[in-house]
Design a protein around this motif. Structure first.
Motif, PDB file in Angstrom:
ATOM      1  N   VAL A  79      -3.201   9.438  11.688  1.00 27.69           N
ATOM      2  CA  VAL A  79      -2.619  10.783  11.606  1.00 27.69           C
ATOM      3  C   VAL A  79      -2.060  11.250  12.952  1.00 27.69           C
ATOM      4  O   VAL A  79      -1.576  12.378  13.062  1.00 27.69           O
ATOM      5  N   TYR A  80      -2.120  10.386  13.965  1.00 25.86           N
ATOM      6  CA  TYR A  80      -1.617  10.786  15.279  1.00 25.86           C
ATOM      7  C   TYR A  80      -0.115  11.063  15.215  1.00 25.86           C
ATOM      8  O   TYR A  80       0.647  10.312  14.612  1.00 25.86           O
ATOM      9  N   THR A  81       0.286  12.169  15.839  1.00 25.88           N
ATOM     10  CA  THR A  81       1.694  12.561  15.891  1.00 25.88           C
ATOM     11  C   THR A  81       2.139  12.660  17.342  1.00 25.88           C
ATOM     12  O   THR A  81       1.462  13.275  18.165  1.00 25.88           O
ATOM     13  N   ARG A  82       3.269  12.079  17.644  1.00 28.32           N
ATOM     14  CA  ARG A  82       3.766  12.057  19.020  1.00 28.32           C
ATOM     15  C   ARG A  82       4.207  13.441  19.486  1.00 28.32           C
ATOM     16  O   ARG A  82       4.519  14.309  18.688  1.00 28.32           O
ATOM     17  N   ARG A  83       4.214  13.607  20.810  1.00 28.03           N
ATOM     18  CA  ARG A  83       4.771  14.782  21.487  1.00 28.03           C
ATOM     19  C   ARG A  83       4.064  16.087  21.134  1.00 28.03           C
ATOM     20  O   ARG A  83       4.679  17.148  21.127  1.00 28.03           O
ATOM     21  N   LEU A  84       2.779  16.020  20.830  1.00 28.97           N
ATOM     22  CA  LEU A  84       1.998  17.235  20.583  1.00 28.97           C
ATOM     23  C   LEU A  84       0.904  17.403  21.638  1.00 28.97           C
ATOM     24  O   LEU A  84      -0.019  18.188  21.447  1.00 28.97           O
ATOM     25  N   GLN A  85       1.014  16.648  22.733  1.00 31.07           N
ATOM     26  CA  GLN A  85       0.015  16.687  23.801  1.00 31.07           C
ATOM     27  C   GLN A  85      -1.382  16.394  23.255  1.00 31.07           C
ATOM     28  O   GLN A  85      -2.361  17.034  23.630  1.00 31.07           O
ATOM     29  N   ARG A  86      -1.416  15.433  22.328  1.00 30.39           N
ATOM     30  CA  ARG A  86      -2.685  14.969  21.794  1.00 30.39           C
ATOM     31  C   ARG A  86      -2.842  13.490  22.124  1.00 30.39           C
ATOM     32  O   ARG A  86      -1.930  12.871  22.688  1.00 30.39           O
ATOM     33  N   VAL A  87      -3.980  12.919  21.755  1.00 35.32           N
ATOM     34  CA  VAL A  87      -4.291  11.547  22.157  1.00 35.32           C
ATOM     35  C   VAL A  87      -4.785  10.775  20.932  1.00 35.32           C
ATOM     36  O   VAL A  87      -5.657  11.252  20.198  1.00 35.32           O
ATOM     37  N   SER A  88      -4.238   9.597  20.717  1.00 30.41           N
ATOM     38  CA  SER A  88      -4.708   8.728  19.645  1.00 30.41           C
ATOM     39  C   SER A  88      -6.015   8.069  20.055  1.00 30.41           C
ATOM     40  O   SER A  88      -6.138   7.563  21.183  1.00 30.41           O
ATOM     41  N   GLY A  90      -6.920   5.348  19.152  1.00 33.79           N
ATOM     42  CA  GLY A  90      -6.623   3.946  19.371  1.00 33.79           C
ATOM     43  C   GLY A  90      -6.306   3.623  20.825  1.00 33.79           C
ATOM     44  O   GLY A  90      -6.409   2.466  21.251  1.00 33.79           O
ATOM     45  N   THR A  91      -5.936   4.644  21.599  1.00 32.89           N
ATOM     46  CA  THR A  91      -5.631   4.446  23.014  1.00 32.89           C
ATOM     47  C   THR A  91      -6.898   4.393  23.865  1.00 32.89           C
ATOM     48  O   THR A  91      -6.905   3.797  24.946  1.00 32.89           O
ATOM     49  N   LEU A  92      -7.972   4.996  23.387  1.00 33.75           N
ATOM     50  CA  LEU A  92      -9.158   5.203  24.229  1.00 33.75           C
ATOM     51  C   LEU A  92      -9.851   3.919  24.673  1.00 33.75           C
ATOM     52  O   LEU A  92     -10.219   3.807  25.854  1.00 33.75           O
ATOM     53  N   PRO A  93     -10.091   2.929  23.799  1.00 30.06           N
ATOM     54  CA  PRO A  93     -10.806   1.727  24.268  1.00 30.06           C
ATOM     55  C   PRO A  93     -10.098   1.025  25.424  1.00 30.06           C
ATOM     56  O   PRO A  93     -10.738   0.656  26.421  1.00 30.06           O
ATOM     57  N   THR A  94      -8.776   0.840  25.296  1.00 29.11           N
ATOM     58  CA  THR A  94      -8.035   0.180  26.378  1.00 29.11           C
ATOM     59  C   THR A  94      -8.024   1.050  27.630  1.00 29.11           C
ATOM     60  O   THR A  94      -8.187   0.552  28.756  1.00 29.11           O
ATOM     61  N   CYS A  95      -7.850   2.341  27.419  1.00 31.75           N
ATOM     62  CA  CYS A  95      -7.825   3.257  28.552  1.00 31.75           C
ATOM     63  C   CYS A  95      -9.154   3.197  29.313  1.00 31.75           C
ATOM     64  O   CYS A  95      -9.175   3.111  30.550  1.00 31.75           O
ATOM     65  N   ALA A 148       1.667   1.267  34.732  1.00 32.37           N
ATOM     66  CA  ALA A 148       2.275   1.016  33.422  1.00 32.37           C
ATOM     67  C   ALA A 148       3.763   1.347  33.436  1.00 32.37           C
ATOM     68  O   ALA A 148       4.574   0.665  32.799  1.00 32.37           O
ATOM     69  N   GLU A 149       4.129   2.373  34.193  1.00 33.48           N
ATOM     70  CA  GLU A 149       5.533   2.785  34.246  1.00 33.48           C
ATOM     71  C   GLU A 149       6.373   1.820  35.081  1.00 33.48           C
ATOM     72  O   GLU A 149       7.565   1.631  34.803  1.00 33.48           O
ATOM     73  N   ASN A 150       5.768   1.211  36.074  1.00 30.63           N
ATOM     74  CA  ASN A 150       6.526   0.375  37.002  1.00 30.63           C
ATOM     75  C   ASN A 150       6.320  -1.122  36.799  1.00 30.63           C
ATOM     76  O   ASN A 150       6.987  -1.925  37.462  1.00 30.63           O
ATOM     77  N   ASN A 151       5.401  -1.499  35.928  1.00 30.85           N
ATOM     78  CA  ASN A 151       5.098  -2.912  35.706  1.00 30.85           C
ATOM     79  C   ASN A 151       5.137  -3.172  34.204  1.00 30.85           C
ATOM     80  O   ASN A 151       4.183  -2.890  33.484  1.00 30.85           O
ATOM     81  N   GLY A 160       1.395  -2.163  24.791  1.00 33.03           N
ATOM     82  CA  GLY A 160       2.594  -2.398  24.003  1.00 33.03           C
ATOM     83  C   GLY A 160       3.810  -1.792  24.691  1.00 33.03           C
ATOM     84  O   GLY A 160       3.771  -1.425  25.865  1.00 33.03           O
ATOM     85  N   ARG A 161       4.885  -1.631  23.958  1.00 34.47           N
ATOM     86  CA  ARG A 161       6.140  -1.168  24.553  1.00 34.47           C
ATOM     87  C   ARG A 161       6.398   0.328  24.333  1.00 34.47           C
ATOM     88  O   ARG A 161       7.416   0.844  24.798  1.00 34.47           O
ATOM     89  N   ASP A 162       5.541   1.015  23.635  1.00 30.87           N
ATOM     90  CA  ASP A 162       5.765   2.431  23.339  1.00 30.87           C
ATOM     91  C   ASP A 162       5.317   3.284  24.526  1.00 30.87           C
ATOM     92  O   ASP A 162       4.124   3.343  24.851  1.00 30.87           O
ATOM     93  N   ASP A 163       6.275   3.950  25.171  1.00 24.52           N
ATOM     94  CA  ASP A 163       5.918   4.733  26.354  1.00 24.52           C
ATOM     95  C   ASP A 163       5.216   6.044  26.003  1.00 24.52           C
ATOM     96  O   ASP A 163       4.842   6.812  26.901  1.00 24.52           O
ATOM     97  N   ASP A 164       5.001   6.312  24.707  1.00 24.83           N
ATOM     98  CA  ASP A 164       4.234   7.500  24.336  1.00 24.83           C
ATOM     99  C   ASP A 164       2.830   7.456  24.922  1.00 24.83           C
ATOM    100  O   ASP A 164       2.214   8.500  25.171  1.00 24.83           O
ATOM    101  N   VAL A 165       2.316   6.252  25.137  1.00 28.07           N
ATOM    102  CA  VAL A 165       0.971   6.122  25.701  1.00 28.07           C
ATOM    103  C   VAL A 165       0.905   6.744  27.091  1.00 28.07           C
ATOM    104  O   VAL A 165      -0.140   7.250  27.508  1.00 28.07           O
ATOM    105  N   LEU A 166       2.022   6.754  27.821  1.00 28.99           N
ATOM    106  CA  LEU A 166       2.030   7.367  29.151  1.00 28.99           C
ATOM    107  C   LEU A 166       1.823   8.878  29.048  1.00 28.99           C
ATOM    108  O   LEU A 166       1.160   9.483  29.899  1.00 28.99           O
TER     109      LEU A 166
END
Length: 460
Positions: A79-88, A90-95, A148-151, A160-166
């Motif tokens: 149910v994660y939606t981009r650009r709402l200043q929220r966090v999936s 799914g990002t947390l374990p890697t983070c 992540a932004e420079n490498n 992955g390639r989705d910069d939404d994670v940034l």
């Protein structure tokens, strides 16, 4: 390829949702003891809907404590939606894996030891333990985002390639920088979801906003307000506090920009929740696989519609003051989607449910008391939705549905009274009073009194 061990944990979690509460909680306790092992986060995702219902106490861990200030902003990946200043989630374990590798081991070990010694029911003690973890962790997040932004290889290998994670990492970093302040304020406010704020609660929020930047630098309070609006049933209350701040000079524009951003987030979240609730309503079976009771479902959907509408109307004043067409259009869209949610999920089922409870052929016997309570609950769900109609622009549709049901009650009652042997039949009179109760709920006491006089005259 998925690690077999990870797949096994996730399969175990899915199977656990079909067990009894006691056995489900045993599986949950087992997984809790495994901490941050690979696959555990995904297993918890499968169990989360059931956990939200049972709300078992959770054992603190370093990683959970690290993310705690931002937990109100987390969404399941589905149910994660981009650009709402929220966090999936799914990002947390890697983070956390990347943060943990860069944190000082002595700091992490010290936090882990502090957790073991602290009372897990004392949030203030945990906040004190975690304060240095949040401060250093926020700086580590900045370095991870920069890399992540420079490498590109680092980015692809980890996210992955989705910069939404940034954007998600930036949101985490901003909140964690205020982690201690946010957690301290949470302890002074009601538990989420927050309904009404007492004067002391409002004063506490205003005091913290002033300390962070006040009228001169409202943007400094942005991460705090982001978390607060996510915890509130009526987020517009917090937005109004920001709108009412007396400002001069250039800070006026900063305040309006912050209000505009937060309003967009709030309305976007309402749209996301509406879509999620509508999807859940269509899904049917609950997490245990048992059929959903249609009456309970209607009551739940009506409550959801009330909450969404209340949240939307709370932002009206703040949005109106901005005179921003884009935000106004989003509010209009949200209002339309919530209205459609009511029409399709509440009104769509009310008539069918009432018919099965009240108008089925039961051999001339009045509706049993238990079934009558369910019929009343169904009518009340419709009445609750009727109170929202003016806010959602669906008065005509709701009024038409109420009138249609009201006429069906009249037709059923007329046939019952006109049937041979109706006079003097106690079951007929009992069913008449059952129908009168529905009329009272749907049309008010005056209409119920008028129907009573008419039906009593015909029964003699």
């Amino acid at each position: 390829m998925t690690d077999p061990a990870i797949a096994q944990w996730q399969a175990l979690a899915r199977d656990a949702t079909r067990l009894s509460d006691a056995k489900f909680l045993q599986i949950y306790t087992l997984l809790e003891q495994l901490g941050d092992k690979p696959g555990i986060a995904g297993a918890f995702d499968a169990m989360r809907p059931r956990l939200a219902q049972l709300r078992p106490p959770r054992r603190p861990t370093v990683s959970r404590l690290f993310f705690r200030p931002a937990e109100d902003l987390f969404d399941d990946p589905s149910v994660y939606t981009r650009r709402l200043q929220r966090v999936s989630r799914g990002t947390l374990p890697t983070c956390w894996k990347l943060v943990r590798a860069r944190l000082d081991s002595g700091l992490v070990d010290g936090v882990a030891q502090g957790i073991l010694k602290a009372d897990p029911r004392d949030p203030r003690a945990l906040v004190k333990i975690a304060a240095p973890l949040w401060e250093e962790g926020a700086q580590v997040l900045v370095k991870i985002a920069d890399e992540a932004e420079n490498n590109l290889r680092f980015m692809v290998d980890n996210f992955g390639r989705d910069d939404d994670v940034l954007r998600q990492i930036q949101t985490l970093r901003d909140v964690l920088l205020l982690g201690g302040i946010i957690e301290d304020l949470k302890q002074r406010l009601p538990e989420r979801p927050i309904g009404d704020l007492a004067e002391s609660h409002a004063d506490a929020i205003k005091t913290v906003m002033a300390q962070l930047g006040g009228a001169e630098n409202p943007q400094a309070a942005g991460p705090l307000l982001l978390v607060l609006t996510a915890r509130m049933l009526r987020p517009g209350v917090v937005l109004k506090m920001l709108t009412d701040m007396r400002v001069v000079g250039s800070s006026q524009g900063e305040r309006d920009a912050l209000t505009r951003d937060l309003s967009g987030v709030v309305v976007g979240n309402l749209l996301r929740q509406t879509a999620s609730m509508a999807k859940a309503a269509v899904a049917g079976p609950g997490t245990t696989g048992a059929p959903v009771d249609p009456v309970q479902k209607l009551a739940s959907l009506a409550a959801v519609a009330e909450r969404l509408t209340d949240g939307l109307t709370s932002v009206n004043d703040s949005v109106a003051s901005l005179r921003d067409k884009k935000i106004v259009d989003r509010v209009t869209t949200a209002r339309g989607e919530i209205g459609e949610f009511v029409l399709t999920t509440v009104l769509g089922d009310v008539e069918r449910t009432l018919a099965s409870l009240m108008f089925a052929d039961n051999g001339g016997i009045a509706t049993p008391p238990d079934e009558m309570k369910r019929a009343e609950a169904t009518a009340l769900a419709l009445k609750r939705s009727a109170k929202l109609a003016s806010h959602l622009g669906i008065q005509r549709e709701v009024n038409a549905k109420i009138l249609e049901i009201r006429r069906e009650i009249d037709r059923q009652t007329d046939r019952m009274i006109a049937a041979p042997g109706a006079r003097g039949n106690p079951e007929v009179r009992r069913q008449m009073f059952n129908n009168l109760r529905l009329v009272e709920i749907l049309a008010g006491s005056d209409e119920a009194e008028r129907a009573y006089r008419e039906w009593s005259r015909r029964l003699g």
